[in-house]
Design an enzyme around this catalytic site. Sequence first.
Site, mmCIF file in Angstrom:
data_model
loop_
_atom_site.group_PDB
_atom_site.id
_atom_site.type_symbol
_atom_site.label_atom_id
_atom_site.label_comp_id
_atom_site.label_asym_id
_atom_site.label_seq_id
_atom_site.Cartn_x
_atom_site.Cartn_y
_atom_site.Cartn_z
ATOM 1 N N ASP A 19 0.804 -1.220 0.000
ATOM 2 C CA ASP A 19 0.000 0.000 0.000
ATOM 3 C C ASP A 19 0.838 1.273 0.000
ATOM 4 O OD1 ASP A 19 -2.190 -1.712 0.161
ATOM 5 O OD2 ASP A 19 -2.162 -1.703 2.351
ATOM 6 N N GLY A 49 -4.428 -4.345 -3.847
ATOM 7 C CA GLY A 49 -5.436 -3.318 -4.087
ATOM 8 C C GLY A 49 -4.674 -2.058 -4.454
ATOM 9 N N HIS A 50 -4.637 -1.744 -5.740
ATOM 10 C CA HIS A 50 -3.845 -0.608 -6.225
ATOM 11 C C HIS A 50 -4.787 0.502 -6.668
ATOM 12 C CE1 HIS A 50 -0.250 -3.481 -7.160
ATOM 13 N NE2 HIS A 50 -0.614 -3.482 -5.904
ATOM 14 N N GLN A 233 1.957 -6.102 -3.177
ATOM 15 C CA GLN A 233 2.411 -6.205 -1.789
ATOM 16 C C GLN A 233 3.711 -5.394 -1.619
ATOM 17 O OE1 GLN A 233 1.412 -9.560 -3.332
ATOM 18 N NE2 GLN A 233 -0.509 -8.625 -2.804
#
Length: 467
Positions: A19, A49-50, A233
């Site tokens: 993140d 989750g980009h 990640q």
Amino acid sequence: MIPKNISKITPIIGLQWGDEGKGKGVARIASGLSKNDLIVRFQGGNNAGHTIWHKGKCYVFKLIPSGVFGKAQIHLGAGMVIDPIAFQKETTTIPSNIPFLGRLSVSPHAVLVMPTHLILDSISEKTKGSRKIGSTGRGIGPAYTELASRSALRVGDIFQNDFQKRYEALSQQHKKILHNLYKYKINNEEFEEKQKNFFLGVKFLRSLSIVNSADLVEKTLSKKNKVVAEGAQGTLLDVRFGNYPFVTSSHTIASGVGTGLGLSPAFIGGAIGIFKAYTTKVGEGPFPTELGGKKSAIWCRDKKFPYEKETFPNPNPNSKNEFEQGIALRRLGSELGAVTGRLRRTGWLDIPLMQYAIKINNATQLVLTKLDVFDEFKKIKVCTSYIINGKRTTKIPFDLSRKEIKCKINCKYKSFPVWKGKLSDYGKKLPKEALNYIKFLEKTLGAKIIYIGTGPEEHHCVERYWR
Ligand code: GDP
Ligand code: IMO
Ligand code: MG
């Protein structure tokens, strides 16, 4: 033989616990790429989750490379695990005026995430109790386990006549484990629906271009076109070199580009390392600079955002209470998991950890994100060393045995004053306080910061030394 002056692939790697803002960084780089260039994912799956903001709209990419709004080719590489249901769903989030299916290809070697993998993931976490990792519950661990145990179904298998038969045999095997080991009873109706969607997802995958990752990358590089590898990640989540066992199941570091795409190390260039001006972590495990320490870890594990907001409507970023300061950092940085919505644990930037990440990835250029989050802080702190068992050290504590991880780690900090007003109001000319902080980081980390994030949107950035 590999030609001497071969162009190299550029890994874009998160230097912390994920993140870091990789999505925005990759999207920025992608906007400068041409239709003959290539962006590849080489590991992970929809645990990623980009987030990117494009033309005022927020998108969260999990499997599709974050450069989809540019012109470049996009590829889901061999080292990935792909959930066909999630993948198909994600493709529907791209606006219809962005033609991308013709630019998209998938490796035949990527592993399929099956509906039973998701159940196995969440059940195995539940039974671990206090030893849980805090997985995203997307079946990533079980899918990679399947690969290592040599029974995985891969994208290439969907074209074989016996695919359905092999799927059913494997699914039955998983159900037996769920029943016998975990005493878990599957809700048949729900499961049938998932399975139906799985096969629709497989049908969708069959309609796509299936291409060998290494061939595609080598061909692109041999024509002197650019190849960017989008990491998912972060370094500290690498399955072997992160802080094991609180890690994901793939190689998130730059070396993972080689094994994730089937490329010789000769093709891997210096990485662009992305990091936040502070540190966050979702899930369990040690976090030396965490604001509020153990109290924060437990709070973030057990509480949901609405409760935190009600309990701390206006957390003070300059509070003497570090726990409250951590909440303020989370609020100002919008640090909620892009995949699971969990509270991200927050803490100060950790230099020893960054030095480890820069070295292991050969990060020759850096991207600093979220500096604007400190707008309302009076000072920024940076951990320069640890005191472990009374001794000062800059060696990261995660190489130590598990027993030693449990010992108390104290951090030594250096403080920096914060600018007046909002960083984004300074435009491309950063205030002297921000420049001082950046120069300190460049000197201590030994690499140039080429891009600074001053807000979540595309235009919120200051580029330096940008090629
Ligand atoms: P990724 O997984 O590394 O792509 O990062 P995430 O998308 O999970 O989390 C990064 C979050 O920070 C997202 O909500 C981004 O929109 C946001 N973001 C990225 N860069 C900046 C920045 O420079 N400033 C601010 N305020 N937000 C940013
Ligand atoms: P991006 O690409 C942050 C964490 C989970 C958990 C551990 C294992 O958005 O940076 P897994 O589901 O992979 O088995 O979970 O890894 N984790 C992430 N944390 N960002 C991510 O991805 C993550 N992907 C997995 O929270 O602690
Ligand atoms: Mg993310």
